[in-house]
Design an enzyme around this catalytic site. Structure first.
Site, short mmCIF file in Angstrom:
data_model
loop_
_atom_site.label_atom_id
_atom_site.label_comp_id
_atom_site.label_asym_id
_atom_site.label_seq_id
_atom_site.Cartn_x
_atom_site.Cartn_y
_atom_site.Cartn_z
N HIS A 12 0.74 -0.90 -0.18
CA HIS A 12 0.14 0.23 -0.19
C HIS A 12 0.96 0.97 0.44
CE1 HIS A 12 -3.24 -2.94 1.46
NE2 HIS A 12 -2.97 -3.32 2.43
C1 BDR Z 1 -2.45 0.39 5.19
O1 BDR Z 1 -3.14 0.07 6.67
C2 BDR Z 1 -1.90 -0.52 7.52
O2 BDR Z 1 -2.14 -1.42 8.44
C3 BDR Z 1 -0.65 -0.43 6.31
O3 BDR Z 1 0.59 0.23 6.78
C4 BDR Z 1 -1.31 0.76 5.02
O4 BDR Z 1 -1.06 2.18 5.71
C5 BDR Z 1 -4.01 -0.62 4.34
O5 BDR Z 1 -4.68 -0.42 4.97
#
Ligand code: BDR
Ligand code: CA
Length: 313
Positions: free
Chosen positions: A243
Site C-alpha cells: 500500500h
Molecule cells: C493501510 O493500513 C496499514 O495496515 C498499512 O500500513 C496501510 O497504510 C492499508 O489499509
C-alpha cells in the site's frame, strides 16, 4: 537537478510504511523535512521506534522523527498486529534505534514547519490514520493554505474495505480525522485499495529485493515476506498489496498512476459503514471535487522503481 520537493511523512510503521520511508530516503528528488508518527498499526511507542529503526537501516539517523497522537480523535485505537506482528515491523531482526526521538510533539512540529515555509512548498505524505494532520488543522487552520498537497494512502471504493466490508484501515481507525482533512480544502491525492490491491508483492518481486545483495534489500525481503502472509491467505493471491509506497512513488513518477478528480466524503455516523470513503466517481452529486482519486497503477513500473531506488541504499 531541479529543486528537491519538500515533504513531511506522517506514518504508523508498519512494513509497507517502512518500504515507503526507504523509497523516500533513497530518492534525491525529495527532501524529507522529518517524519511524524501516529498510533495506528501498533501503538505510538512502537510506531515512533519503528520509524527510527528504518532511518538507521537506511543509514540516515539525521532525519528527525517526532511522536504525535497516541489515539484517534474520538474513537478508541484499533491496531493491526494480526497483519504487522507484535512489533509492527516483524520479519527482519532490526536493532533498537540509537538515534533520539525528537522532544517536540509531532503536531506542533507539523504546524511550525508549515508556517515557516512559503505556501505551496511542503507536501504531506500520509501513510496512516490522519489524526496528526486533523489535530494540526484544528489547532492552526492557517496551515491549510500552506500545504502544497496531501498525498495519502487511504480509503477504497470499488474494492470495498479491508477492515470492514466498507472501510479501509487508515480511514476506519480515525474517521473523524479523515473527515476534517477531506473538508479542509487542501488538495488531496488519494491512493485507495483500488490501486494498492494491484501492487502485489509476488515471490519474484520479493526475490528482486533479496537479490540486491544489500542489508536494505534482505531486510525489505524479510519484512515483505512477513507482511504478505496475512493477505495471501485472505485474498488467495501471490503476494500482498504494497500500500504505502504508492504515495512516494506518485511523487517520483506520477505517470504510473491514473484516476479522476471527484468528491470524497467520509462516513462518521453509521455503525455499519463507519470510515467508508464515499467516492462520487460517477459525479452523480453536485458535491465539489476535493480529491484526485487514483484507480490504476502500472505495477510493473512501480516495482521497477522500488527495486532500483532501494538498490541505492
Ligand atoms: C493501510 O493500513 C496499514 O495496515 C498499512 O500500513 C496501510 O497504510 C492499508 O489499509
Ligand atoms: Ca501505514
Amino acid at each position: 537537478m531541479a529543486q528537491r520537493r519538500k515533504i513531511i511523512i506522517d506514518t504508523d510503521p508498519g512494513q509497507d510504511d517502512a518500504v515507503a520511508i526507504l523509497l523516500a530516503l533513497a530518492s534525491p528528488e525529495l527532501e524529507i523535512l522529518g517524519i511524524a508518527t501516529v498510533a495506528g498499526n501498533v501503538p505510538l511507542a512502537l510506531t515512533e521506534k519503528n520509524a527510527r529503526k528504518i532511518c538507521e537501516l537506511a543509514g540516515r539517523p539525521d532525519v528527525p522523527v517526532y511522536a504525535g497522537a497516541v489515539r484517534p480523535m474520538v474513537n478508541d485505537l484499533v491496531t493491526a498486529e494480526h497483519v504487522h506482528g507484535k512489533t509492527g515491523l516483524d520479519g527482519p531482526d532490526l536493532p533498537d534505534p540509537r538515534m533520539p526521538l525528537q522532544a517536540k510533539h509531532a503536531v506542533d512540529w507539523i504546524i511550525e514547519t508549515l508556517m515557516a515555509h512559503e505556501a505551496g512548498e511542503v507536501t504531506l505524505c500520509t501513510l496512516g490514520p490522519l489524526t496528526n494532520i486533523a489535530l494540526a488543522l484544528v489547532r492552526e487552520p492557517a496551515i491549510a493554505s500552506r500545504v502544497r498537497e496531501i498525498v495519502m494512502m487511504g480509503g477504497g471504493f470499488f474494492e470495498g474495505g479491508n477492515v470492514t466490508p466498507a472501510a479501509e484501515f487508515n480511514i476506519y481507525v480515525d474517521p473523524h480525522a479523515a473527515d476534517v482533512v477531506f473538508r479542509s480544502g487542501i488538495p488531496i491525492v488519494m491512493m485507495p485499495l483500488d490501486v494498492t490491491h494491484k501492487a502485489l508483492t509476488t515471490s519474484a518481486r520479493i526475490a528482486a529485493f533479496r537479490n540486491l545483495g544489500t542489508h536494505v534489500g534482505s531486510a525489505t525481503a524479510e519484512m515483505l515476506e512477513f507482511f504478505e502472509r496475512f493477505d495471501e491467505e485472505k485474498y488467495g493471491s501471490d503476494g500482498g498489496p504494497l500500500h504505502d509506497p504508492c504515495v512516494i512513488a506518485y511523487l517520483l513518477q506520477p505517470e504510473l498512476f491514473s484516476g479522476r478528480l471527484c468528491n470524497v466524503s467520509i462516513e462518521t455516523a453509521s455503525e455499519l459503514t463507519l470510515g467508508m470513503t464515499v467516492i462520487d466517481w460517477w459525479r452523480v452529486t453536485d458535491r465539489p471535487a476535493n480529491a484526485h482519486v487514483m484507480r490504476d497503477i502500472d505495477h510493473e513500473g512501480f516495482f521497477r522503481l522500488l527495486v532500483e531506488r532501494l538498490g541505492r541504499l
